[in-house]
Design a protein around this motif. Structure first.
Motif, short mmCIF file in Angstrom:
data_model
loop_
_atom_site.label_atom_id
_atom_site.label_comp_id
_atom_site.label_asym_id
_atom_site.label_seq_id
_atom_site.Cartn_x
_atom_site.Cartn_y
_atom_site.Cartn_z
N UNK A 1 14.10 11.92 8.12
CA UNK A 1 14.88 10.83 7.97
C UNK A 1 14.59 9.56 8.32
N UNK A 2 13.71 9.68 9.37
CA UNK A 2 13.23 8.37 9.95
C UNK A 2 12.32 7.46 8.84
N UNK A 3 11.70 8.13 7.76
CA UNK A 3 11.09 7.37 6.62
C UNK A 3 11.93 6.54 5.89
N UNK A 4 13.41 6.54 6.04
CA UNK A 4 14.34 5.80 5.40
C UNK A 4 14.11 4.49 5.81
N UNK A 5 14.00 4.26 7.09
CA UNK A 5 14.06 3.33 7.79
C UNK A 5 12.81 2.58 7.77
N UNK A 6 11.45 3.57 8.04
CA UNK A 6 10.19 3.10 8.29
C UNK A 6 9.59 2.46 7.07
N UNK A 7 9.98 2.99 5.95
CA UNK A 7 9.52 2.71 4.57
C UNK A 7 10.03 1.18 4.31
N UNK A 8 11.13 0.89 4.62
CA UNK A 8 11.52 -0.49 4.72
C UNK A 8 10.94 -1.27 5.48
N UNK A 9 10.83 -1.09 6.62
CA UNK A 9 9.96 -1.85 7.65
C UNK A 9 8.72 -2.03 7.28
N UNK A 10 8.07 -1.05 6.58
CA UNK A 10 6.71 -1.16 6.16
C UNK A 10 6.39 -2.29 5.19
N UNK A 11 7.42 -2.37 4.41
CA UNK A 11 7.57 -3.37 3.19
C UNK A 11 7.81 -4.86 3.79
N UNK A 12 8.67 -4.90 4.80
CA UNK A 12 8.76 -6.00 5.18
C UNK A 12 7.79 -6.57 6.16
N UNK A 13 7.25 -5.89 6.85
CA UNK A 13 5.95 -6.22 7.84
C UNK A 13 4.74 -6.62 6.83
N UNK A 14 4.61 -6.08 6.07
CA UNK A 14 3.45 -6.41 5.16
C UNK A 14 3.84 -7.83 4.31
N UNK A 15 5.01 -8.09 3.70
CA UNK A 15 5.22 -9.30 3.11
C UNK A 15 5.61 -10.43 3.81
N UNK B 1 -5.66 -7.56 2.43
CA UNK B 1 -5.75 -6.09 2.37
C UNK B 1 -5.80 -5.69 3.67
N UNK B 2 -6.77 -6.37 4.49
CA UNK B 2 -6.93 -5.68 6.12
C UNK B 2 -5.67 -5.59 6.72
N UNK B 3 -5.00 -6.73 6.48
CA UNK B 3 -3.42 -6.94 7.32
C UNK B 3 -2.59 -5.80 6.80
N UNK B 4 -2.49 -5.56 5.51
CA UNK B 4 -1.57 -4.61 4.89
C UNK B 4 -1.81 -3.28 5.27
N UNK B 5 -3.10 -2.96 5.37
CA UNK B 5 -3.34 -1.59 5.71
C UNK B 5 -3.20 -1.40 6.82
N UNK B 6 -3.72 -2.36 8.10
CA UNK B 6 -3.74 -2.18 9.38
C UNK B 6 -2.15 -2.02 9.72
#
Length: 386
Positions: free
Chosen positions: A52-66, A209-214
């Motif tokens: 269930x934590x991935x429901x929040x984590x996935x959103x945060x990963x998208x925000x952090x990258x963009x 790319x390095x920022x997004x992957x990291x």
């Protein structure tokens, strides 16, 4: 009255800033709005507590990258095109999240929702800085601070109430209502500007790319590490190595003397005020979002709180700020802002110390006073942070 004070704010600028701030509010709200409803969402899409934590984590990963990309891409496509396009995508993916029926779909759509919604946060501040004259910016900063601190605090309350009243899917459909106001405001208020597609080809793609992957790997490690016993897990160990290599590569790339168009100008951190305030905001945000995520989850799992009950507990962090933040410009004219900022951090620290004394038998009533103290501290800190 001097010329700056006498300068009026054009109606279109007011409307555009209002639409941009509404978008930022929605984007920040969606970081935390699912927290009190995670048990219901997990049941609805057929997954367990561990996933269930991935429901929040996935959103945060998208925000952090963009978010670090937004300034560059807004310059490429123009502020109006880029902001409106991502506002439309954010609303589309919000509705799609409400229609999903399984866990993989939810994670993918939440990541896309975060990737489009993350654009709305920094560009709202850009609108405040570029569309408002200097004398009107303090009010704009106050409203932006409201999105940064009030939205995550009130998110669990809104999510809990909607889940109990209508079902968890309406958490995501809720975005369509303010979205119907946001889109026309942006479309009418923002002035068109030419695109500069040549900047796209000259961009710092190695840095991208390095920022997004990291950052993506790092966020996954921090979210899943505790559950998987950290470096006892081969998955966590591999992601940690990938994150470390990618982020070191990113730092080298951004600081390389021959890089004339770095994605992020890291040399700004050499300036004491900028560097110190960035570190302070990072630490504060880390504690703020951690508490807003963990407390509703603790109340639901350890004490059987419903979504609405958990939301009511968290409301005492958000609601007082509606009264405090509008008063901050008045206080800043009479009290040294540095003292207000220091007092805000002190109050936040006191609230955290108070929580250290809580035990497994403590629940909502014992969280009331530390939540109120935190509400006052957050209002002071975030009002000054822009």
């Amino acid at each position: 009255m001097n010329a700056a004070a006498a300068e009026t704010v054009p109606l279109r600028a007011k409307i555009a800033v209002m639409g941009a701030l509404l978008g930022a509010f929605m984007a920040v709200l969606n970081i935390q709005v699912t927290n009190t409803s995670l048990p219901d969402i997990q049941g609805g899409i057929g997954t367990g507590l561990d996933n269930g934590g991935w429901i929040s984590t996935a959103y945060l990963i998208g925000e952090i990258i963009v978010i670090p990309l937004s300034g560059w891409l807004a310059g490429v496509f123009s502020l109006k095109r880029y902001l409106i396009a991502n506002a439309v995508l954010f609303l589309f993916f919000s509705a799609a999240c409400g229609l999903t029926s399984n866990f993989p779909e939810m994670v993918a759509l939440r990541a896309l929702q975060g990737f489009s919604g993350g654009v709305l946060i920094p560009l709202a501040l850009v609108c405040v800085l570029t569309l408002l004259p200097p004398h009107a910016r303090p009010l704009g900063f106050s409203m932006f601070a409201l999105t940064a601190t009030f939205a995550p605090a009130i998110g669990p309350s809104i999510g809990g109430w909607i889940t109990d009243a209508y079902g968890w899917r309406y958490i995501f459909y809720l975005n369509l209502v303010p979205g119907a106001i946001m889109l026309p405001a942006l479309m009418w208020g923002l002035s068109p500007a030419p695109m500069h597609l040549d900047r796209l080809w000259k961009g710092d793609w190695v840095g991208v790319f390095t920022m997004a992957i990291g950052l993506g790997c790092l966020q996954t490690v921090l979210e899943e590490g505790n559950k998987d016993d950290w470096f006892s897990s081969g998955f966590i160990t591999k992601l940690s190595v990938i994150s470390a290599v990618a982020l070191v590569w990113f730092l080298v790339q951004e600081l390389r003397p021959g890089n004339e168009t770095p994605l992020v100008n890291l040399r700004l951190f050499a300036r004491w005020n900028f560097g110190f305030s960035s570190i302070a905001n990072f630490m504060l945000g880390f504690v703020l979002y951690s508490a807003v995520y963990l407390i509703p989850l603790y109340l639901a799992v350890a004490h059987g709180y419903s979504a609405a009950q958990s939301g009511a507990v968290m409301a005492w962090i958000g609601l007082p700020q509606l009264l405090i933040i509008p008063c901050m410009p008045f206080l800043m004219k009479r009290v040294d802002p540095r003292r207000l900022l220091s007092l805000g951090f002190l109050l936040f620290f006191v609230s955290l110390l108070w929580n250290l004394n809580l035990g497994p038998n403590d629940s909502g009533p014992q969280l009331l006073i530390p939540n109120l103290i935190r509400a006052v501290g957050q209002a002071m800190v975030f009002r000054r942070s822009p």
